[in-house]
Design a protein around this motif. Sequence first.
Motif, PDB file in Angstrom:
ATOM      1  N   MET A  85       0.833  -1.123   0.121  1.00 23.92           N
ATOM      2  CA  MET A  85      -0.140  -0.069  -0.073  1.00 23.92           C
ATOM      3  C   MET A  85       0.900   1.205  -0.119  1.00 23.92           C
TER       4      MET A  85
ATOM      5  N   LYS B 135      -8.813  -2.808   4.831  1.00 23.36           N
ATOM      6  CA  LYS B 135      -9.594  -1.638   4.173  1.00 23.36           C
ATOM      7  C   LYS B 135     -10.278  -1.761   3.160  1.00 23.36           C
ATOM      8  N   TYR B 156      -5.435  11.326   2.501  1.00 29.11           N
ATOM      9  CA  TYR B 156      -4.219  10.500   2.310  1.00 29.11           C
ATOM     10  C   TYR B 156      -3.054  11.454   1.578  1.00 29.11           C
ATOM     11  N   HIS B 185      -6.612   1.666   0.035  1.00 29.09           N
ATOM     12  CA  HIS B 185      -7.388   1.941   1.258  1.00 29.09           C
ATOM     13  C   HIS B 185      -8.769   1.907   0.818  1.00 29.09           C
TER      14      HIS B 185
END
Lengths: 213, 220
Positions: A85, B135, B156, B185
């Motif tokens: 991520m 998420k 973010y 996410h």
Amino acid sequence: MTTSSGRKSSLRQLRKTTAGRWVNWKRAFLLAPLLASLLFISLVERGDVAFGETARAMIVAALQDPLSLFAERSPGERGTGPLKMTKTGPHERVLSTVRDRAPPADDLADAAIPATDAAIFDTFPTDGIIPADRAFGAIPWPVSFPYPGLDWPDTFPGPGTQPPTVPPTVPPVVSPVPEPATWLLMLAGLLSVGFGMRQRGEQAMGRVLKGRM
Amino acid sequence: MRSYIRAFIVIAVGCVVVALFRPTQEEPAAPILPAQADAHGAQTTLIRVPPSGPRIWYGADHYPRLSLPDGQQEVVRSVLNITKPMTFGSFVWNDDGIPDGPLWVRVDLGKQLLSVFRGGHEIGSAVILYGATHKQTPTGNFPILEKQRDYHSRTYDAPMPFMLRLTNDGVAIHGSNVREDWATHGCIGVPLDFARLLFSAAKKGDLVVILGAEQGAGKA
């Protein structure tokens, strides 16, 4: 079985040299279609090969179904391994001022608490609320035991004692590549085998030279 | 010896004949929906002879239907002809000769695929990124709430070009660096060029259908 034709094929020469009985080349070649058909049947059973009406029906069914077409072009399901991520965060925007505040001063620490009990109170939450099971009676250990397979004792052994330091038992990691010692042992074994064969070979050669064989 | 040879020949021919005329197990049923997929959602049928051309057309008398989570069904008139697995970061966009019509987007999280349909014709498909395990991307029907070409996420602090907002808590379709084993996410990441095309084709209010792994395999 004698050969009547005069044609000197290499196959027959080979057959003659192999003393006839052990390798029957004609019979061996006749086995080939049998083996091929067995292989074919096994492939059909597994569903790898389809033909005729079945194949046509399968293709038509697959084309009629968009979901199967999607499955054909899909890279597959995502793996179960770790995911990357790239974004950091999320950044707190609403509660940042609240969270940055220092924790409230601990009034209980200064109170008239015996020194032996103060160590226990240090493990309590700083908001001053003491759970009933910790404040009275048997006092369990405050934190979870970090080593797998072992448990804390039921009761607190008393102030001043250290938690038992038992090193965790780590299972030995077996590497796919052998250690240097293993390599050396394998090499030594191979060398000894080679040496033995060489010795025996010299003996046999000696016998040949002496005319015993 | 000759009888030996004859016996072998008879057995071999018999095996071949049995293999050729083996009774078929799976009789084709009438238009098969949902797909006969195995536990992993992969189709066990192998298409050896791929159809040619950029798209696969369905006859007007038997259009297949894709079911949505709310029970409705969408008619499919043609799909793009992509018979090889797509790679991460690749996409296909082809709307040559496809007339205007209602647009909807099908997102299949299990297959990691996104398909854009216009008037029942698939005009685009891409490999996607979706939310990580902690998420998760929500599933269901989501009309596009907002379009922004150069969006920058406040949460973010990250660029989200060609953003199509789906939920009010921040889930959107936007351009991303689509690579294997990367996750988001909760958003749906598509290749940047594909995001540009989708952004220009979609308008506010168009339906985006997000399907989980079981729904995408046609089991739910």
